[in-house]
Design a protein around this motif. Structure first.
Motif, PDB file in Angstrom:
ATOM      1  N   UNK A 218     -10.087 -22.715 -19.285  1.00  0.00           N
ATOM      2  CA  UNK A 218      -9.231 -23.293 -18.247  1.00  0.00           C
ATOM      3  C   UNK A 218      -8.622 -24.581 -18.758  1.00  0.00           C
ATOM      4  N   UNK A 220      -8.133 -27.849 -17.834  1.00  0.00           N
ATOM      5  CA  UNK A 220      -8.466 -28.879 -16.860  1.00  0.00           C
ATOM      6  C   UNK A 220      -7.478 -30.035 -16.950  1.00  0.00           C
ATOM      7  N   UNK A 221      -6.769 -30.106 -18.076  1.00  0.00           N
ATOM      8  CA  UNK A 221      -5.791 -31.175 -18.266  1.00  0.00           C
ATOM      9  C   UNK A 221      -4.677 -31.122 -17.240  1.00  0.00           C
ATOM     10  N   UNK A 223      -4.890 -29.678 -14.477  1.00  0.00           N
ATOM     11  CA  UNK A 223      -5.558 -29.989 -13.216  1.00  0.00           C
ATOM     12  C   UNK A 223      -5.802 -31.489 -13.169  1.00  0.00           C
ATOM     13  N   UNK A 224      -6.084 -32.022 -14.350  1.00  0.00           N
ATOM     14  CA  UNK A 224      -6.352 -33.455 -14.460  1.00  0.00           C
ATOM     15  C   UNK A 224      -5.195 -34.297 -13.989  1.00  0.00           C
TER      16      UNK A 224
ATOM     17  N   UNK B 161     -12.508 -35.973 -15.871  1.00  0.00           N
ATOM     18  CA  UNK B 161     -11.063 -36.075 -16.087  1.00  0.00           C
ATOM     19  C   UNK B 161     -10.631 -37.538 -16.125  1.00  0.00           C
ATOM     20  N   UNK B 166     -13.100 -34.952 -20.529  1.00  0.00           N
ATOM     21  CA  UNK B 166     -12.982 -33.514 -20.291  1.00  0.00           C
ATOM     22  C   UNK B 166     -12.347 -32.772 -21.457  1.00  0.00           C
ATOM     23  N   UNK B 171     -13.867 -25.466 -20.248  1.00  0.00           N
ATOM     24  CA  UNK B 171     -14.387 -24.963 -18.979  1.00  0.00           C
ATOM     25  C   UNK B 171     -13.982 -23.516 -18.766  1.00  0.00           C
ATOM     26  N   UNK B 290      -8.459 -24.998  -8.749  1.00  0.00           N
ATOM     27  CA  UNK B 290      -8.046 -25.115 -10.150  1.00  0.00           C
ATOM     28  C   UNK B 290      -7.279 -23.895 -10.628  1.00  0.00           C
TER      29      UNK B 290
END
Lengths: 233, 554
Positions: A218, A220-221, A223-224, B161, B166, B171, B290
């Motif tokens: 995924x 996450x960046x 999303x970050x 994050x 992160x 993930x 997400x």
């Protein structure tokens, strides 16, 4: 050249014993201000084109965790190339190479490219060769690093490991080899170029490097950015 | 090495579990001098992930049962069968088991720290024909001791994050939740997938129309159950059991109640209305946050173990010094109340203003769970199907065995559920073509048999009669307990000691553990801590970018 984001990203590690014990050479000449450049950087980014193809290198150093041999297995995850560094003036650092290569082999991908580098500058005690090289690679000028010797000078007095010995050992390990000086910048980029050149020839390594090729991980960046926008800055 | 003993450390952190490691991350931009130790030669403490070889070494060190480790403690003579099942490894009076890092004189290393009474009765089993059946080399495995899924709403992800850590963690999506139903007519139907959304509920054929309406009504309620409007519905019943509440207030049938309870991951099956609604709310509001089709994530290569390692590296990049395989003892002979004097097992003596450790002793009234880790020789693909369009391929599936759902062992009068987390090889925990299965249940007299039966039932149900069920190649089993649940804090003069509670036993990461990290951070930061909340764990990127950008080599 392709846009920055679409470049294949290669993870390259620099490992090896810390520069401790050589402080007598150069502490007095070392500019403490410039030392801050090596502390507090997660990894260094560098664009490099080899054989007509551009790459983004994320170069990780040991962040001091080499000192008591506490590099974590997570450090090695996904690394396509590992550059193992010893000190030209420190025979013990050369003799320790086998252990470092073994650690890299058992933790990094079995296909990862190994490269042995002989480093020719004495370092202040707070430095590891690993972070020193990583930083000097990305600085255009390193004039403020007033460290004492260079590759040619060391050969006269401080050399503790011959070129032949270094090269023979690298060959026995199936690793590339060169001697560098981060002071004169002699050969400073060569290990990276040759490592990338080797990686290019191993498609199984490259497939992991292309962005968005992995359907399970995924991002996450992206999303970050949602979190970041919640931050007042 | 000498330099380590010269100046006083702002903090010596002992143990590299998730909490201590997150503390190191939180302090990584603070200019505080941090020395981070671990008595073990691996990262992660009670949340570590092991190769097969490491797992075997660990199991040998934690093979004792409670009676064996506390022979002189007075209750060693109790009915030994009972004591083994309900380990009450003592926190006091146990001479045999060194349960604390701090209070033993140097030289008694054998009994300190690396043997915690939190884990007991560990054993390893290998298929007699394991190698021929595909068990790979030991380092091809990375088996976490205490795997937890992380809901996308968890504060941990927000902190990873905002702290920029992160990027070093991959993930993966946690996919479907299933409920095992032994009474289902054909074996294929024994695993029924819990619908994950409103649309999914409507599309599910196995739920009758009337039940669907009740379920949708309940789901709508949970989404804002804590609003002023909805609170009266449940407030008076807050401490009642959720299962009864679902029945009386929402008329959910037995099947739907099983679904809802499974989502809470309750270990005893008796979750309260208050806790249950909070958990279901977290589940539902995490869904889709997400990306489509998943409500939780799992860090590749061993879960929170990986997060701990990445946090420790951030600590090192920030100047923290790391030593593994190093125990420490508090030197009580030093009278200075403003400093703590420590002797390290490598011969160095250091001084610190703050000492942070974690509690190693199981509390007398601790809940204990039995865990079974199994490596099987099949990728079990039917558990990892993509259900929602555009969803990532899941790497983790959750299977709940509700109370009393296992055939053949009903006579054990079971009333506690079993949960199985199935991890695909995408987690990096096992090689391609295999799966790692993590089963958990409360430690009851027949826990071992129940876990074995659940594993067996799971593999049969997945095979669905069409093929031979997957073969188990490797098993690791152990019991895990809790320390007291509070952080222990003592202050003398200007120096303080802080002890984190042991990791929670819950199967989903519990954010309350993060509050303790912040407490420890505030203690160490003292007046340097900004009262403004946004400062905590909010960092800028720290990357070096080459200024001679385009190097071309042909």
């Amino acid at each position: 050249m392709a846009s920055e984001d679409s470049l294949p990203v290669l993870k390259v590690l620099i490992i090896g014993p810390s520069g401790a014990g050589k402080s007598a050479y150069c502490d007095d000449q070392f500019d403490p201000e410039s030392s801050t450049a090596t502390i507090g950087i997660d990894f260094k980014m560098k664009k490099l084109a080899v054989r007509g193809k551009a790459f983004r290198l994320n170069i990780f150093d040991t962040a001091g965790q080499e000192r008591f041999r506490t590099l974590s297995t997570s450090y090695y995850r996904g690394a396509q190339g590992v550059i193992v560094v010893y000190d030209i003036s420190n025979r013990k650092s050369f003799l320790g190479m086998e252990k470092w290569i073994e650690e890299a082999r058992s933790n990094a991908s079995p296909d990862a490219v190994l490269y042995l580098v002989c480093h020719a500058n004495p370092l202040p005690s707070s430095f590891s060769s690993s972070s020193y090289i990583a930083v000097s690679l990305i600085l255009t000028t390193i004039a403020s690093f007033k460290v004492g010797s260079k590759l040619d000078k060391v050969a006269a007095g401080g050399r503790a490991v011959s070129v032949e010995e270094g090269r023979a050992f690298a060959e026995s390990q199936g690793a590339g080899f060169c001697e560098i000086s981060s002071k004169t910048r002699e050969n400073i980029k060569r290990p990276f170029v040759e490592v990338v050149d080797q990686i290019v020839q191993r498609p199984q390594l490259l497939s992991a490097a292309t962005p968005a090729s992995n359907s399970t991980a995924l991002n996450l960046g992206s999303i970050g950015s949602g979190y970041a926008s919640a931050c007042p800055c | 090495m000498d330099s380590l003993g010269e100046e006083t450390w702002d903090a010596v952190i002992c143990g590299t579990g998730l909490q201590q490691s997150l503390l190191a991350l939180a302090l990584s931009r603070s200019n505080k001098r941090v020395l981070h130790l671990d008595p073990n030669d691996y990262y992660g403490e009670h949340e570590a992930a092991f190769s097969l070889q490491e797992a075997e070494t660990w199991a040998a060190a934690h093979a004792e049962n409670a009676t064996a480790v506390a022979p002189a403690a007075g209750h060693g003579g109790l009915d030994s069968g009972n004591a083994a099942e309900e380990p009450k490894a003592s926190s006091t009076g146990s001479e045999g088991e060194g349960t604390s890092h701090g209070e033993k004189p140097l030289g008694s290393e054998k009994t300190t720290a690396d043997k915690s009474s939190l884990f007991i009765n560990a054993s390893v089993w290998k298929h007699p024909d394991a190698a021929a059946r595909g068990l790979s080399f030991p380092r091809a495995y990375s088996l976490p001791l205490a795997p937890q899924i992380i809901h996308t709403r968890s504060k941990l992800l927000a902190q990873l994050v905002s702290s920029r850590a992160y990027r070093q963690v991959e993930f993966l999506a946690v996919g479907s939740f299933f409920v095992y139903d032994a009474s289902a007519s054909d074996s294929q139907a024994k695993l029924s997938r819990i619908p994950s959304s409103r649309e999914d509920v409507f599309a599910t054929r196995s739920i009758p129309a009337r039940s669907k309406r009740s379920l949708i009504k309940f789901l709508k309620f949970v989404l804002d159950y804590d609003s002023e409007e909805q609170r009266p519905v449940w407030h008076e019943l807050a401490e009642e059991r959720l299962a009864e509440f679902l029945d009386t207030e929402f008329k959910l049938d037995a099947n739907l109640r099983k679904y809802v309870l499974a989502l809470t991951l309750t270990l005893d099956g008796h979750v309260t209305v208050k806790d249950g609604l909070a958990t279901i709310n977290r589940h539902l509001t995490s869904m889709g946050l997400f990306g489509p089709g998943f409500c939780a994530v799992y860090p590749k290569w061993g879960g929170t173990s990986e997060v701990a390692q990445v946090a420790c590296r951030a600590g090192a990049v920030g100047g923290g010094i790391y030593m593994l395989d190093t125990r420490m003892n508090v030197n009580d002979t030093i009278a200075d109340v403003n400093e703590i004097s420590l002797n390290l097992s490598n011969g160095i003596s250091v001084r610190a203003t703050n000492l942070v450790t974690s509690q190693q002793e199981a509390a007398a009234d601790s809940t204990t769970i039995t865990r079974l880790v199994a490596v099987v020789d099949s990728p079990l693909p039917s558990l990892f199907e993509i259900i929602v369009e555009g969803a990532p391929t899941p790497a983790v599936a959750v299977i709940a065995f509700p109370s009393g759902s296992l055939p053949g062992i009903v006579e054990f009068n079971l009333d506690v559920p079993i949960y199985a987390f199935v991890h695909s090889s995408e987690t990096g925990e096992c090689p391609a073509g295999q799966s790692a299965i993590y089963l958990t249940t409360l430690s009851t007299p027949q826990a071992t048999q129940r876990l074995a039966a659940a594993l067996d039932a799971l593999l049969k149900a997945v095979a669905a009669g069409s093929a031979e069920p997957a073969t188990c190649l490797y098993k690791l089993q152990y019991e895990q307990s809790l320390s007291t649940r509070e952080s222990l804090r003592t202050t003398r003069g200007k120096s303080s000691t802080f002890k984190f509670p042991s990791p929670s036993l819950s199967l989903a990461l519990d954010d309350t553990g993060l509050d303790a990290v912040k407490d420890a951070w505030s203690l160490i930061m003292g007046d340097d801590a900004d009262s403004d909340d946004t400062e905590y764990m909010v960092f800028q990127d720290r990357e070096g970018v080459g200024d001679d950008n385009d190097d071309v080599y042909d």
